[in-house]
Design an enzyme around this catalytic site. Structure first.
Site, mmCIF file in Angstrom:
data_model
loop_
_atom_site.group_PDB
_atom_site.id
_atom_site.type_symbol
_atom_site.label_atom_id
_atom_site.label_comp_id
_atom_site.label_asym_id
_atom_site.label_seq_id
_atom_site.Cartn_x
_atom_site.Cartn_y
_atom_site.Cartn_z
ATOM 1 C CB CYS A 1 -0.917 -0.027 1.219
ATOM 2 S SG CYS A 1 -1.804 1.516 1.472
ATOM 3 C CB CYS B 1 0.894 1.326 4.445
ATOM 4 S SG CYS B 1 -0.736 0.954 5.140
ATOM 5 C CG ASN C 1 -12.592 10.404 -4.922
ATOM 6 O OD1 ASN C 1 -13.654 11.010 -5.048
ATOM 7 N ND2 ASN C 1 -11.436 10.915 -5.313
ATOM 8 C CG HIS D 1 -6.983 9.123 0.067
ATOM 9 N ND1 HIS D 1 -7.106 7.791 -0.278
ATOM 10 C CD2 HIS D 1 -7.299 9.825 -1.051
ATOM 11 C CE1 HIS D 1 -7.469 7.699 -1.556
ATOM 12 N NE2 HIS D 1 -7.602 8.915 -2.044
ATOM 13 C CG HIS E 1 -8.671 14.200 -2.165
ATOM 14 N ND1 HIS E 1 -7.650 14.147 -3.086
ATOM 15 C CD2 HIS E 1 -9.252 12.975 -2.183
ATOM 16 C CE1 HIS E 1 -7.625 12.947 -3.651
ATOM 17 N NE2 HIS E 1 -8.581 12.219 -3.122
HETATM 18 P P1 5GP Z 1 -7.998 9.052 -5.116
HETATM 19 O O1 5GP Z 1 -8.111 9.159 -6.599
HETATM 20 O O2 5GP Z 1 -7.736 7.627 -4.679
HETATM 21 O O3 5GP Z 1 -9.112 9.706 -4.364
HETATM 22 O O4 5GP Z 1 -6.733 9.935 -4.727
HETATM 23 C C1 5GP Z 1 -5.443 9.446 -4.679
HETATM 24 C C2 5GP Z 1 -4.555 10.656 -4.684
HETATM 25 O O5 5GP Z 1 -3.270 10.258 -4.274
HETATM 26 C C3 5GP Z 1 -4.409 11.319 -6.061
HETATM 27 O O6 5GP Z 1 -4.841 12.672 -5.975
HETATM 28 C C4 5GP Z 1 -2.915 11.184 -6.367
HETATM 29 O O7 5GP Z 1 -2.395 12.309 -7.012
HETATM 30 C C5 5GP Z 1 -2.322 10.980 -4.988
HETATM 31 N N1 5GP Z 1 -1.114 10.175 -4.961
HETATM 32 C C6 5GP Z 1 -0.943 8.943 -5.537
HETATM 33 N N2 5GP Z 1 0.295 8.482 -5.296
HETATM 34 C C7 5GP Z 1 0.913 9.435 -4.536
HETATM 35 C C8 5GP Z 1 2.227 9.524 -3.979
HETATM 36 O O8 5GP Z 1 3.062 8.623 -4.094
HETATM 37 N N3 5GP Z 1 2.511 10.649 -3.273
HETATM 38 C C9 5GP Z 1 1.606 11.663 -3.111
HETATM 39 N N4 5GP Z 1 2.004 12.732 -2.410
HETATM 40 N N5 5GP Z 1 0.362 11.610 -3.624
HETATM 41 C C10 5GP Z 1 0.028 10.503 -4.334
HETATM 42 ZN ZN ZN Z 2 -2.391 1.438 3.612
#
Ligand code: 5GP
Ligand code: ZN
Length: 112
Positions: free
Chosen positions: A3, A6, A85, A98, A100
């Site tokens: 993950c 994690c 999301n 998470h 945002h």
């Molecule tokens: P989701 O689309 O799952 O709601 O959001 C995942 C978010 O994690 C995305 O906005 C993406 O840009 C961010 N993200 C994915 N991998 C990484 C990473 O390795 N580092 C950081 N800082 N953000 C990440």
């Molecule tokens: Zn995790």
């Protein structure tokens, strides 16, 4: 467990940290969608909003207590949006809960 969030909590993947305490970790999104785009995550692995339960909901409550402080720390002064999301239709790409925090400009009135 494989993950990425994690691994960010463990320091195995670098991140630009905004805030950390015993329960949560906040860092800047790697692909910002607003002038301020911070992700706030529980340190323990919870896969999504679907996995919030009586056993772990205190962590989520704590995150919501911290979100206003994290927003201020990230420079938000005029309001922000909090989004999580969950699942396929919402395009959840990282399967670790998470939130945002988006701000730093007037956001769209539309949410979807
Ligand atoms: P989701 O689309 O799952 O709601 O959001 C995942 C978010 O994690 C995305 O906005 C993406 O840009 C961010 N993200 C994915 N991998 C990484 C990473 O390795 N580092 C950081 N800082 N953000 C990440
Ligand atoms: Zn995790």
């Amino acid at each position: 467990m494989d993950c990425i969030f994690c691994k960010i909590v463990a320091g195995e993947i670098p991140s630009n940290k905004v805030y950390e305490d015993e329960l949560c970790f906040a860092f800047y999104d790697i692909n910002p969608q607003a002038p301020v785009h911070v992700l706030v995550i529980p340190k323990t692995h919870i896969a999504s909003a679907d996995e919030v339960s009586p056993e772990n909901s205190a962590i989520v409550a704590h995150i919501f207590e911290m979100i206003p402080k994290i927003a201020v720390k990230a420079g938000v002064t005029n309001g922000y949006r909090v989004i999580t999301n969950c699942g396929e239709d919402a395009c959840q790409s990282v399967k670790h809960l998470h939130f945002h925090i988006l701000g730093g400009k007037p956001l769209s009135e539309q949410m979807a």
